[in-house]
Design a protein around this motif. Structure first.
Motif, PDB file in Angstrom:
ATOM      1  N   ASP A 133       0.863  -1.182   0.000  1.00  0.00           N
ATOM      2  CA  ASP A 133       0.000   0.000   0.000  1.00  0.00           C
ATOM      3  C   ASP A 133       0.898   1.230   0.000  1.00  0.00           C
ATOM      4  OD1 ASP A 133      -2.427  -1.397   0.107  1.00  0.00           O
ATOM      5  OD2 ASP A 133      -2.296  -1.606   2.279  1.00  0.00           O
ATOM      6  N   ILE A 134       0.729   2.081  -0.995  1.00  0.00           N
ATOM      7  CA  ILE A 134       1.558   3.281  -1.136  1.00  0.00           C
ATOM      8  C   ILE A 134       0.740   4.506  -0.727  1.00  0.00           C
ATOM      9  CG2 ILE A 134       2.917   4.702  -2.710  1.00  0.00           C
ATOM     10  CD1 ILE A 134       3.268   2.250  -4.488  1.00  0.00           C
ATOM     11  N   GLY A 135       1.276   5.302   0.178  1.00  0.00           N
ATOM     12  CA  GLY A 135       0.597   6.517   0.615  1.00  0.00           C
ATOM     13  C   GLY A 135       1.609   7.601   0.920  1.00  0.00           C
ATOM     14  N   PHE A 136       1.128   8.714   1.413  1.00  0.00           N
ATOM     15  CA  PHE A 136       2.046   9.784   1.806  1.00  0.00           C
ATOM     16  C   PHE A 136       1.416  10.631   2.901  1.00  0.00           C
ATOM     17  CE2 PHE A 136      -0.593  11.459  -1.543  1.00  0.00           C
ATOM     18  CZ  PHE A 136      -0.835  12.785  -1.211  1.00  0.00           C
ATOM     19  N   TYR A 137       2.278  11.185   3.728  1.00  0.00           N
ATOM     20  CA  TYR A 137       1.863  12.100   4.781  1.00  0.00           C
ATOM     21  C   TYR A 137       2.192  13.530   4.344  1.00  0.00           C
ATOM     22  CZ  TYR A 137       1.683   8.004   7.859  1.00  0.00           C
ATOM     23  OH  TYR A 137       1.398   6.790   8.420  1.00  0.00           O
ATOM     24  N   GLU A 138       1.433  14.477   4.884  1.00  0.00           N
ATOM     25  CA  GLU A 138       1.708  15.893   4.652  1.00  0.00           C
ATOM     26  C   GLU A 138       1.938  16.578   5.994  1.00  0.00           C
ATOM     27  OE1 GLU A 138      -0.667  16.715   0.465  1.00  0.00           O
ATOM     28  OE2 GLU A 138      -1.589  17.375   2.349  1.00  0.00           O
ATOM     29  N   LEU A 139       2.914  17.462   6.019  1.00  0.00           N
ATOM     30  CA  LEU A 139       3.271  18.202   7.223  1.00  0.00           C
ATOM     31  C   LEU A 139       2.714  19.622   7.125  1.00  0.00           C
ATOM     32  CD1 LEU A 139       4.914  18.410   9.890  1.00  0.00           C
ATOM     33  CD2 LEU A 139       6.905  19.019   8.487  1.00  0.00           C
ATOM     34  N   TYR A 140       2.050  20.062   8.197  1.00  0.00           N
ATOM     35  CA  TYR A 140       1.446  21.397   8.233  1.00  0.00           C
ATOM     36  C   TYR A 140       1.904  22.137   9.484  1.00  0.00           C
ATOM     37  CZ  TYR A 140      -1.748  20.041   4.490  1.00  0.00           C
ATOM     38  OH  TYR A 140      -2.277  19.643   3.290  1.00  0.00           O
ATOM     39  N   ALA A 141       1.910  23.470   9.397  1.00  0.00           N
ATOM     40  CA  ALA A 141       2.286  24.305  10.539  1.00  0.00           C
ATOM     41  C   ALA A 141       1.484  25.602  10.499  1.00  0.00           C
ATOM     42  CB  ALA A 141       3.782  24.610  10.519  1.00  0.00           C
ATOM     43  N   ILE A 142       1.301  26.200  11.666  1.00  0.00           N
ATOM     44  CA  ILE A 142       0.562  27.455  11.755  1.00  0.00           C
ATOM     45  C   ILE A 142       1.024  28.223  12.987  1.00  0.00           C
ATOM     46  CG2 ILE A 142      -1.349  26.461  13.113  1.00  0.00           C
ATOM     47  CD1 ILE A 142      -3.274  28.275  11.580  1.00  0.00           C
ATOM     48  N   GLN A 143       1.037  29.533  12.870  1.00  0.00           N
ATOM     49  CA  GLN A 143       1.220  30.377  14.043  1.00  0.00           C
ATOM     50  C   GLN A 143      -0.166  30.569  14.671  1.00  0.00           C
ATOM     51  OE1 GLN A 143       4.839  29.939  13.585  1.00  0.00           O
ATOM     52  NE2 GLN A 143       4.294  31.347  15.247  1.00  0.00           N
ATOM     53  N   PRO A 144      -0.281  30.454  15.985  1.00  0.00           N
ATOM     54  CA  PRO A 144      -1.600  30.486  16.633  1.00  0.00           C
ATOM     55  C   PRO A 144      -2.470  31.684  16.251  1.00  0.00           C
ATOM     56  CG  PRO A 144       0.038  29.755  18.193  1.00  0.00           C
ATOM     57  CD  PRO A 144       0.795  30.162  16.957  1.00  0.00           C
ATOM     58  N   GLU A 145      -1.851  32.845  16.029  1.00  0.00           N
ATOM     59  CA  GLU A 145      -2.652  34.034  15.712  1.00  0.00           C
ATOM     60  C   GLU A 145      -3.290  33.961  14.327  1.00  0.00           C
ATOM     61  OE1 GLU A 145       1.704  35.192  14.774  1.00  0.00           O
ATOM     62  OE2 GLU A 145       0.604  34.030  16.302  1.00  0.00           O
ATOM     63  N   ASN A 146      -2.840  33.017  13.498  1.00  0.00           N
ATOM     64  CA  ASN A 146      -3.397  32.888  12.151  1.00  0.00           C
ATOM     65  C   ASN A 146      -4.568  31.913  12.076  1.00  0.00           C
ATOM     66  OD1 ASN A 146      -1.490  34.683  11.108  1.00  0.00           O
ATOM     67  ND2 ASN A 146      -0.011  33.043  10.728  1.00  0.00           N
ATOM     68  N   PHE A 147      -4.851  31.241  13.185  1.00  0.00           N
ATOM     69  CA  PHE A 147      -5.984  30.311  13.190  1.00  0.00           C
ATOM     70  C   PHE A 147      -7.285  31.116  13.182  1.00  0.00           C
ATOM     71  CE2 PHE A 147      -8.982  27.230  15.029  1.00  0.00           C
ATOM     72  CZ  PHE A 147      -8.651  26.088  14.326  1.00  0.00           C
ATOM     73  N   PRO A 148      -8.277  30.710  12.399  1.00  0.00           N
ATOM     74  CA  PRO A 148      -9.532  31.481  12.311  1.00  0.00           C
ATOM     75  C   PRO A 148     -10.210  31.632  13.673  1.00  0.00           C
ATOM     76  CG  PRO A 148      -9.435  29.783  10.612  1.00  0.00           C
ATOM     77  CD  PRO A 148      -8.297  29.514  11.536  1.00  0.00           C
ATOM     78  N   GLN A 149     -10.940  32.716  13.816  1.00  0.00           N
ATOM     79  CA  GLN A 149     -11.710  32.931  15.040  1.00  0.00           C
ATOM     80  C   GLN A 149     -12.810  31.873  15.155  1.00  0.00           C
ATOM     81  OE1 GLN A 149     -11.306  35.138  17.625  1.00  0.00           O
ATOM     82  NE2 GLN A 149      -9.330  35.513  16.615  1.00  0.00           N
ATOM     83  N   VAL A 150     -12.977  31.376  16.359  1.00  0.00           N
ATOM     84  CA  VAL A 150     -14.014  30.371  16.626  1.00  0.00           C
ATOM     85  C   VAL A 150     -14.839  30.861  17.804  1.00  0.00           C
ATOM     86  CG1 VAL A 150     -14.497  27.985  17.279  1.00  0.00           C
ATOM     87  CG2 VAL A 150     -12.544  28.502  15.794  1.00  0.00           C
ATOM     88  N   SER A 151     -16.126  31.023  17.587  1.00  0.00           N
ATOM     89  CA  SER A 151     -16.993  31.515  18.655  1.00  0.00           C
ATOM     90  C   SER A 151     -17.298  30.413  19.656  1.00  0.00           C
ATOM     91  CB  SER A 151     -18.305  32.045  18.070  1.00  0.00           C
ATOM     92  OG  SER A 151     -18.974  31.026  17.355  1.00  0.00           O
TER      93      SER A 151
END
Length: 251
Positions: free
Chosen positions: A93-111
Motif C-alpha cells: 500500500d503506497i501513501g504519503f503524509y503531509e506536514l502542516y504548521a501554523i502560528q496560533p494568531e493565524n488560526f480562524p476565530q471560533v466563537s
C-alpha cells in the motif's frame, strides 16, 4: 515561522539500529502501532537495497509476532518509477503524509458554543478519556486498542504532553493530544466521535491548543489522501512538505 521538518514530529519509538541507508524504529510496548515499528530511509533506496531491507524487517517482525512491514522515504522526494512498479507488483500500500504548521494568531476565530465544553484531562476525567479513545481505537482491532491504552497512560504521565477532552451537551465527544517541545506544540490524535461530527468540535479543540500555546508554532501531520487535510488548509495551516510511506500486512 520557524523551520519545520518531519524530524520535529514526535515518535515514542526508539531507534533500534541505524546505518547509512536507514533508521530502524522499534516500539516493543506497542507492536501493533505501525507508525512506531518501521524503517525510515535516510536516502532513497534502489529496488535491490529496498528488497534487502524489506527482507531484514520481515524476519525481525516475524520473530516478534508482528504481521506488518512499513517503510518511510526521505521527505519531499518522489518514488522512482522503477521502485513504484516494484512496490505495486508486490502489493504494498503506497501513501504519503503531509506536514502542516501554523502560528496560533493565524488560526480562524471560533466563537464559543454553549453545548461544547473542552477540558484538560485530569485524574478525575482520565477514565472518560480512555473509554472514548478505546472506542475509537477499536476500528483498528481489539489488540491495537488494548495496546493503545498503555500509550495513553504513558502520555498522561508525561509532563510534555497535554490531553484535551471535549464534551457535547455533557457527553464525551472528542479528544486531542498536544506534544510540547521548546519551539513547537504538535497536535496528535485529533478525534471526534462520528455521532458528533460537523458540530465544530474539532475546530474548538484546535482553538484551545492555539490559546494555550501562543508562543509556539503549532504542527501536525495529515494523511495525504484523507479528508481532514482539506480542513487544515481552510484553517490557514501552511503546507510544509510530504513524505511517502509504504506498508504491507501479512495474514
Amino acid at each position: 515561522m520557524k523551520h519545520v521538518t518531519f524530524e520535529n514530529i514526535d515518535n515514542p519509538a526508539t531507534i533500534f539500529a541505524e546505518n547509512e541507508l536507514y533508521r530502524h524504529y522499534h516500539y516493543p510496548e506497542m507492536l501493533k502501532r505501525y507508525d512506531s515499528n518501521f524503517i525510515d530511509f535516510k536516502k532513497m533506496p534502489t529496488v535491490d537495497s529496498f528488497k534487502e531491507t524489506a527482507n531484514f524487517l520481515r524476519v525481525f517482525h516475524v520473530e516478534r509476532g508482528q504481521k506488518h512491514v512499513k517503510f518511510a522515504f526521505p521527505e519531499n522526494e518522489k518514488l522512482s518509477d522503477e521502485l513504484t512498479i516494484y512496490l505495486t507488483n508486490e502489493d504494498y500500500d503506497i501513501g504519503f503524509y503531509e506536514l502542516y504548521a501554523i502560528q496560533p494568531e493565524n488560526f480562524p476565530q471560533v466563537s464559543n458554543h454553549p453545548d461544547i465544553e473542552i477540558k484538560v484531562v485530569t485524574e478525575g476525567s482520565f477514565d472518560v478519556f480512555l473509554k472514548l479513545q478505546y472506542e475509537q481505537d477499536l476500528l483498528f482491532g481489539e489488540e491495537f486498542a488494548t495496546q493503545k491504552i498503555g500509550l495513553h497512560k504513558r502520555n498522561f504521565a508525561n509532563p510534555n504532553i497535554v490531553q484535551l477532552l471535549a464534551f457535547y451537551q455533557g457527553t464525551p465527544a472528542g479528544t486531542v493530544q498536544v506534544i510540547i517541545s521548546d519551539e513547537f506544540a504538535e497536535i496528535d490524535d485529533l478525534v471526534v466521535d462520528d455521532e458528533f461530527q460537523r458540530k465544530g468540535i474539532g475546530s474548538r479543540l484546535q482553538k484551545l491548543v492555539m490559546d494555550m500555546f501562543k508562543d509556539k508554532t503549532i504542527i501536525l501531520v495529515a494523511d495525504g489522501e484523507d479528508t481532514p487535510r482539506e480542513m487544515y488548509q481552510k484553517q490557514n495551516y501552511q503546507y510544509i512538505g510530504y513524505k511517502y510511506n509504504v506498508q504491507k500486512v501479512y495474514e
